[in-house]
Write a protein that holds these residues in place. Structure first.
Motif, short mmCIF file in Angstrom:
data_model
loop_
_atom_site.label_atom_id
_atom_site.label_comp_id
_atom_site.label_asym_id
_atom_site.label_seq_id
_atom_site.Cartn_x
_atom_site.Cartn_y
_atom_site.Cartn_z
N TYR A 42 -3.37 -12.09 -5.39
CA TYR A 42 -1.96 -12.02 -5.77
C TYR A 42 -1.10 -11.59 -4.57
O TYR A 42 0.00 -12.11 -4.36
CB TYR A 42 -1.75 -11.01 -6.91
CG TYR A 42 -2.21 -11.49 -8.28
CD1 TYR A 42 -2.16 -12.84 -8.64
CD2 TYR A 42 -2.67 -10.58 -9.23
CE1 TYR A 42 -2.56 -13.26 -9.90
CE2 TYR A 42 -3.08 -11.00 -10.50
CZ TYR A 42 -3.03 -12.34 -10.82
OH TYR A 42 -3.42 -12.75 -12.07
N LYS A 43 -1.62 -10.65 -3.81
CA LYS A 43 -0.84 -10.18 -2.66
C LYS A 43 -0.68 -11.28 -1.60
O LYS A 43 0.36 -11.36 -0.94
CB LYS A 43 -1.49 -8.93 -2.05
CG LYS A 43 -1.25 -7.68 -2.88
CD LYS A 43 -1.79 -6.43 -2.20
CE LYS A 43 -1.42 -5.17 -3.01
NZ LYS A 43 -1.96 -3.94 -2.40
N GLN A 59 4.01 -11.71 -7.82
CA GLN A 59 4.69 -10.42 -7.73
C GLN A 59 4.76 -9.75 -9.09
O GLN A 59 4.51 -8.55 -9.24
CB GLN A 59 6.08 -10.61 -7.13
CG GLN A 59 6.05 -11.02 -5.66
CD GLN A 59 7.37 -11.57 -5.15
OE1 GLN A 59 8.26 -11.92 -5.94
NE2 GLN A 59 7.51 -11.66 -3.84
N ALA A 102 3.07 -12.46 -0.74
CA ALA A 102 3.60 -12.40 0.62
C ALA A 102 4.38 -13.66 0.98
O ALA A 102 5.21 -13.65 1.89
CB ALA A 102 2.47 -12.18 1.62
N LEU A 159 1.30 -8.44 -10.07
CA LEU A 159 1.01 -7.19 -9.37
C LEU A 159 1.73 -6.03 -10.05
O LEU A 159 1.16 -4.95 -10.25
CB LEU A 159 1.43 -7.29 -7.91
CG LEU A 159 0.51 -8.13 -7.02
CD1 LEU A 159 1.19 -8.43 -5.69
CD2 LEU A 159 -0.82 -7.43 -6.78
N GLU A 189 4.56 1.53 -7.28
CA GLU A 189 4.14 0.20 -6.83
C GLU A 189 4.54 -0.86 -7.84
O GLU A 189 4.97 -1.96 -7.47
CB GLU A 189 2.63 0.16 -6.61
CG GLU A 189 2.18 0.58 -5.24
CD GLU A 189 2.67 -0.37 -4.15
OE1 GLU A 189 2.01 -1.41 -3.93
OE2 GLU A 189 3.69 -0.08 -3.50
N VAL A 199 -5.99 -8.71 -7.33
CA VAL A 199 -4.88 -8.10 -6.59
C VAL A 199 -4.82 -8.65 -5.17
O VAL A 199 -3.74 -8.94 -4.65
CB VAL A 199 -5.02 -6.56 -6.58
CG1 VAL A 199 -4.07 -5.93 -5.56
CG2 VAL A 199 -4.75 -6.00 -7.97
N ARG A 200 -5.99 -8.81 -4.55
CA ARG A 200 -6.02 -9.34 -3.17
C ARG A 200 -5.39 -10.73 -3.12
O ARG A 200 -4.56 -11.02 -2.25
CB ARG A 200 -7.45 -9.38 -2.67
CG ARG A 200 -7.56 -9.78 -1.20
CD ARG A 200 -9.00 -9.74 -0.71
NE ARG A 200 -9.76 -10.88 -1.17
CZ ARG A 200 -9.77 -12.07 -0.53
NH1 ARG A 200 -9.02 -12.24 0.55
NH2 ARG A 200 -10.48 -13.06 -0.98
N TRP A 231 7.01 -4.07 -7.00
CA TRP A 231 6.64 -5.48 -7.16
C TRP A 231 7.53 -6.17 -8.19
O TRP A 231 7.86 -7.35 -8.02
CB TRP A 231 5.17 -5.61 -7.52
CG TRP A 231 4.27 -5.36 -6.35
CD1 TRP A 231 3.41 -4.32 -6.15
CD2 TRP A 231 4.14 -6.20 -5.19
NE1 TRP A 231 2.77 -4.44 -4.95
CE2 TRP A 231 3.19 -5.59 -4.33
CE3 TRP A 231 4.73 -7.40 -4.78
CZ2 TRP A 231 2.82 -6.15 -3.11
CZ3 TRP A 231 4.35 -7.95 -3.56
CH2 TRP A 231 3.42 -7.33 -2.74
#
Length: 363
Positions: free
Chosen positions: A187-188, A199, A192, A202, A218, A184-185, A222
């Protein structure tokens, strides 16, 4: 008076201002064509002198069909000349052509060779491409550790595709322990930068609650980002959330809207969903012919659900005459693709057909 009483259309000549605008537009188009021709000529002359940047640019024009007919073989020749002079962008582009089999036969070993030369010069796209070949075991033995190493080299240069790839490695535990929060980290970080794949990933993780707390709000947030940009997979997933009321009020009209946006791009699962909506009167009036039309579009792409549902329509005579033989045909096609529902119904219909045959008097 012409037939049907319609008056004859009267041709109105262009006004002077309209004619002037048309002449300006034609002149602009002519100027663009002249500029492209001049650029091609300049590129050819510079390339003939061995200037690597010009050779590369000429390769791009051949590859994309800019100012000339698209010609992958010529693009490869130009890229090769520039690549042999050490131009990283040409080495990377040559790798792409070898990987995709454009301009020559598909050759993953050659693709890896040229990607690695560009990667050694710090080309982030090439580093990411090397990582992908190692991850898939194309052109070299599969090696997740090497894949991750190259992905991280590119990610360190802020290359979004590489950040996404690192995330997928953590999600699918390729060469590392599965770590969804770490996925997740990454992917974010990619999301961004507008990476639609990240996206969507996520959205899927938050929707399923895989490795983290499920959060439909959430997930929808996404999914909506890439869906609004035209990503068909995200549009399908938004439709599913509206259909089942996940994070929002159940809304079959909204579900159908998103399904149709995805289906317009040829997404087979979305086409099957639309067929189901028409067949079951969800968000639209029941319409078996429309359901069959959408199922067939999806089935042509091999979608197991659509094939199974076509079997069901012939099995139960929904909008068509009941036909065991055609139902069995579709159930068999879906069963070969592992559809459990089709396997069950295939067995039922085969037993029914066998029973009917046994009841017929001997000739």
């Amino acid at each position: 008076m012409p037939e049907h009483g319609l008056p004859l259309a009267v041709f109105q000549p262009f006004s002077e201002s309209a004619m002037s605008k048309l002449e300006d537009l034609l002149q602009q188009q002519q100027d663009i064509a002249v500029a492209i021709e001049a650029e091609v000529l300049r590129g050819r002359e510079a390339a003939a002198k061995g200037q690597s940047e010009a050779q590369f640019n000429l390769g791009v024009m051949f590859e994309k069909g800019l100012g000339m007919a698209q010609n992958y073989a010529e693009a490869m020749r130009c890229y090769q000349q520039a690549a042999e002079q050490g131009l990283a962008s040409a080495q990377c582009s040559l790798g792409v052509l070898y990987e995709k089999g454009l301009g020559d036969t598909e050759d993953f070993a050659q693709a890896l060779h040229w990607y690695q030369l560009a990667a050694a010069q710090g080309d982030a796209a090439a580093q990411c491409a090397v990582g992908a070949l190692y991850e898939k075991g194309l052109g070299a033995k599969q090696d997740f550790h090497e894949a991750m190493r190259y992905y991280k080299l590119a990610a360190a240069q802020n290359y979004a595709d590489a950040k996404y790839a690192v995330g997928t490695m953590f999600e699918s535990h390729h060469g590392v322990e599965q770590d969804i929060p770490e996925a997740v980290r990454w992917y974010k970080l990619a999301a961004a930068q507008g990476h639609t794949g990240a996206q969507c990933s996520l959205g899927h993780i938050y929707e399923t609650g895989e490795g983290i707390k499920r959060d439909y709000a959430e997930a929808m947030r996404w999914y909506r980002l890439p869906a609004d940009k035209g990503n068909a997979g995200a549009q399908l997933n938004l439709g599913v959330m509206y259909e089942h009321g996940e994070g929002v009020e159940e809304d079959n009209v909204q579900a159908m809207r998103w399904y149709k946006l995805a289906a317009a791009q040829g997404h087979a699962s979305a086409q099957a969903k639309i067929g189901f909506m028409y067949s079951n009167a969800k968000g639209v009036a029941r319409n078996y012919p429309e359901a069959m039309r959408w199922y067939k579009l999806s089935a042509e792409q091999g979608n197991a659900t659509a094939l199974s549902n076509l079997g069901f329509m012939f099995d139960h005579g929904q909008g068509v005459e009941q036909d065991d033989a055609r139902a069995l045909m579709y159930y068999n096609k879906a069963a070969k693709r592992g559809d459990a529902y089709a396997i069950k119904n295939r067995d039922i219909i085969e037993a029914r057909m066998a029973a009917h045959a046994a009841q017929k008097p001997a000739a």
